[in-house]
Design a protein around this motif. Sequence first.
Motif, PDB file in Angstrom:
ATOM      1  N   GLY A  14      29.596  23.135  -6.923  1.00 36.77           N
ATOM      2  CA  GLY A  14      28.375  22.760  -6.216  1.00 36.77           C
ATOM      3  C   GLY A  14      27.975  23.841  -5.237  1.00 36.77           C
ATOM      4  O   GLY A  14      28.816  24.590  -4.723  1.00 36.77           O
ATOM      5  N   LEU A  15      26.691  23.955  -4.983  1.00 37.23           N
ATOM      6  CA  LEU A  15      26.150  24.936  -4.047  1.00 37.23           C
ATOM      7  C   LEU A  15      25.545  24.215  -2.857  1.00 37.23           C
ATOM      8  O   LEU A  15      24.995  23.127  -2.987  1.00 37.23           O
ATOM      9  CB  LEU A  15      25.085  25.811  -4.732  1.00 37.23           C
ATOM     10  CG  LEU A  15      25.545  26.676  -5.900  1.00 37.23           C
ATOM     11  CD1 LEU A  15      24.354  27.433  -6.492  1.00 37.23           C
ATOM     12  CD2 LEU A  15      26.614  27.666  -5.455  1.00 37.23           C
ATOM     13  N   ALA A  16      25.639  24.848  -1.705  1.00 39.45           N
ATOM     14  CA  ALA A  16      25.055  24.301  -0.492  1.00 39.45           C
ATOM     15  C   ALA A  16      24.760  25.451   0.457  1.00 39.45           C
ATOM     16  O   ALA A  16      25.150  26.604   0.218  1.00 39.45           O
ATOM     17  CB  ALA A  16      26.005  23.296   0.164  1.00 39.45           C
ATOM     18  N   VAL A  17      24.022  25.161   1.515  1.00 39.55           N
ATOM     19  CA  VAL A  17      23.670  26.164   2.524  1.00 39.55           C
ATOM     20  C   VAL A  17      24.434  25.837   3.799  1.00 39.55           C
ATOM     21  O   VAL A  17      24.392  24.690   4.288  1.00 39.55           O
ATOM     22  CB  VAL A  17      22.150  26.185   2.793  1.00 39.55           C
ATOM     23  CG1 VAL A  17      21.822  27.174   3.901  1.00 39.55           C
ATOM     24  CG2 VAL A  17      21.396  26.538   1.513  1.00 39.55           C
ATOM     25  N   ASP A  18      25.143  26.811   4.311  1.00 41.39           N
ATOM     26  CA  ASP A  18      25.908  26.616   5.539  1.00 41.39           C
ATOM     27  C   ASP A  18      24.964  26.339   6.702  1.00 41.39           C
ATOM     28  O   ASP A  18      24.015  27.083   6.935  1.00 41.39           O
ATOM     29  CB  ASP A  18      26.761  27.847   5.820  1.00 41.39           C
ATOM     30  CG  ASP A  18      27.738  27.620   6.958  1.00 41.39           C
ATOM     31  OD1 ASP A  18      27.299  27.704   8.128  1.00 41.39           O
ATOM     32  OD2 ASP A  18      28.929  27.383   6.686  1.00 41.39           O
ATOM     33  N   GLY A  19      25.233  25.261   7.440  1.00 43.05           N
ATOM     34  CA  GLY A  19      24.342  24.885   8.541  1.00 43.05           C
ATOM     35  C   GLY A  19      24.361  25.859   9.689  1.00 43.05           C
ATOM     36  O   GLY A  19      23.368  25.976  10.433  1.00 43.05           O
ATOM     37  N   ASP A  20      25.447  26.590   9.888  1.00 42.23           N
ATOM     38  CA  ASP A  20      25.539  27.528  11.007  1.00 42.23           C
ATOM     39  C   ASP A  20      24.978  28.899  10.665  1.00 42.23           C
ATOM     40  O   ASP A  20      24.248  29.507  11.450  1.00 42.23           O
ATOM     41  CB  ASP A  20      27.000  27.666  11.448  1.00 42.23           C
ATOM     42  CG  ASP A  20      27.569  26.352  11.943  1.00 42.23           C
ATOM     43  OD1 ASP A  20      26.771  25.547  12.489  1.00 42.23           O
ATOM     44  OD2 ASP A  20      28.781  26.122  11.780  1.00 42.23           O
ATOM     45  N   THR A  21      25.313  29.408   9.469  1.00 46.62           N
ATOM     46  CA  THR A  21      24.896  30.772   9.095  1.00 46.62           C
ATOM     47  C   THR A  21      23.636  30.793   8.246  1.00 46.62           C
ATOM     48  O   THR A  21      22.968  31.828   8.162  1.00 46.62           O
ATOM     49  CB  THR A  21      26.024  31.464   8.330  1.00 46.62           C
ATOM     50  OG1 THR A  21      26.267  30.759   7.094  1.00 46.62           O
ATOM     51  CG2 THR A  21      27.313  31.491   9.144  1.00 46.62           C
ATOM     52  N   GLY A  22      23.313  29.668   7.589  1.00 48.95           N
ATOM     53  CA  GLY A  22      22.160  29.649   6.696  1.00 48.95           C
ATOM     54  C   GLY A  22      22.395  30.383   5.396  1.00 48.95           C
ATOM     55  O   GLY A  22      21.437  30.716   4.687  1.00 48.95           O
ATOM     56  N   LEU A  23      23.663  30.646   5.038  1.00 51.67           N
ATOM     57  CA  LEU A  23      24.009  31.383   3.827  1.00 51.67           C
ATOM     58  C   LEU A  23      24.488  30.420   2.746  1.00 51.67           C
ATOM     59  O   LEU A  23      25.051  29.359   3.043  1.00 51.67           O
ATOM     60  CB  LEU A  23      25.105  32.413   4.129  1.00 51.67           C
ATOM     61  CG  LEU A  23      24.720  33.487   5.154  1.00 51.67           C
ATOM     62  CD1 LEU A  23      25.918  34.379   5.451  1.00 51.67           C
ATOM     63  CD2 LEU A  23      23.553  34.319   4.647  1.00 51.67           C
ATOM     64  N   PRO A  24      24.307  30.788   1.475  1.00 50.74           N
ATOM     65  CA  PRO A  24      24.730  29.912   0.376  1.00 50.74           C
ATOM     66  C   PRO A  24      26.250  29.902   0.241  1.00 50.74           C
ATOM     67  O   PRO A  24      26.919  30.932   0.389  1.00 50.74           O
ATOM     68  CB  PRO A  24      24.069  30.539  -0.854  1.00 50.74           C
ATOM     69  CG  PRO A  24      23.874  31.974  -0.502  1.00 50.74           C
ATOM     70  CD  PRO A  24      23.616  32.014   0.975  1.00 50.74           C
ATOM     71  N   THR A  25      26.784  28.726  -0.053  1.00 48.23           N
ATOM     72  CA  THR A  25      28.214  28.555  -0.253  1.00 48.23           C
ATOM     73  C   THR A  25      28.460  27.787  -1.539  1.00 48.23           C
ATOM     74  O   THR A  25      27.576  27.093  -2.051  1.00 48.23           O
ATOM     75  CB  THR A  25      28.857  27.791   0.926  1.00 48.23           C
ATOM     76  OG1 THR A  25      28.238  26.499   1.033  1.00 48.23           O
ATOM     77  CG2 THR A  25      28.683  28.558   2.228  1.00 48.23           C
ATOM     78  N   ALA A  26      29.678  27.909  -2.053  1.00 46.22           N
ATOM     79  CA  ALA A  26      30.062  27.225  -3.291  1.00 46.22           C
ATOM     80  C   ALA A  26      31.385  26.521  -3.067  1.00 46.22           C
ATOM     81  O   ALA A  26      32.234  26.971  -2.284  1.00 46.22           O
ATOM     82  CB  ALA A  26      30.183  28.221  -4.440  1.00 46.22           C
TER      83      ALA A  26
END
Length: 295
Positions: free
Chosen positions: A228-240
């Motif tokens: 799954g992919l999401a956006v880090d709430g602190d950095t605004g970068l994509p994560t998996a």
Amino acid sequence: MTGQSEEERRALRAEQRALLDRITDRSAELSNLESDILNEERNNNNSLFKKVRFTRELGNDGENLVAISGVAVKRSAQLSQSVSQYSSSKICERLRLEYGGHEDGLWLGLGREVSSLFRTVPRLDFLCGPLQKPEKVKKVAQRRSKRNDDDEDIQETQYETVDQSTKTKRQEEATNHRLQHLLHTLKAKGAKDSPVDVFDLCVNPESFHETVENFFDLSFLVKDSKAGLAVDGDTGLPTARLTDQPEEALEKKQTVVVLGPQDIASIAQAWEISRPTLARTHPKRSDDDDDDDAE
């Protein structure tokens, strides 16, 4: 709408109505291809149109034009039926009739006749090869359970291609190998419990095409609900992160990511990526594969 008296207008309308009656009553005669009456009535209508000054008479002219057009359509239908139908046999018969007695022979005589119309001599070309492309065989996806070192069942998707060439099967095997390698890498980085940075995972500063392949492979895992992919709430970068099927399956959405070689170089510099996280480990190749490459 000036320059005409009431008497002149009434006379014009009477002539227009008389013309419409003639066209309607003699429709079959006017539709005959051998008859020239249609041209006469069309000229009569054009002469009356030159006298039109007011809207009422203009409407009458429109009705006459519609009637004339209807007759012209019928004549066109008869014209298409009267044209002779040609076939290859009739063309050959006509050629033999015209050039069979030529002193130079049929084809040489025909060639001399048309030589002034073509820069090169007309010729016949033959079609080589099959007329239809071979039917593509669809890939069959089969799922099977595989145990890892921790005796855990891992659902693995094997993409098998039926009746494909050896080269195509080798490409499918390489894709499956990359997907499994990506899954093991995510597990090793603890992606089951905490998300990992997508750029740090997929970017290879030494190879642009491998970076593109990594992003595609990750998208396959997302499609299969394995990641799954999401956006880090602190950095605004994509994560998996790894997901469990189907409990943690996410809603499928499409996102277009545009990355060029310069973008990859900038990301590698900003993330301080010196070596790729997904170091390629290629499957063992057989001697038959080496022979295929040599060919």
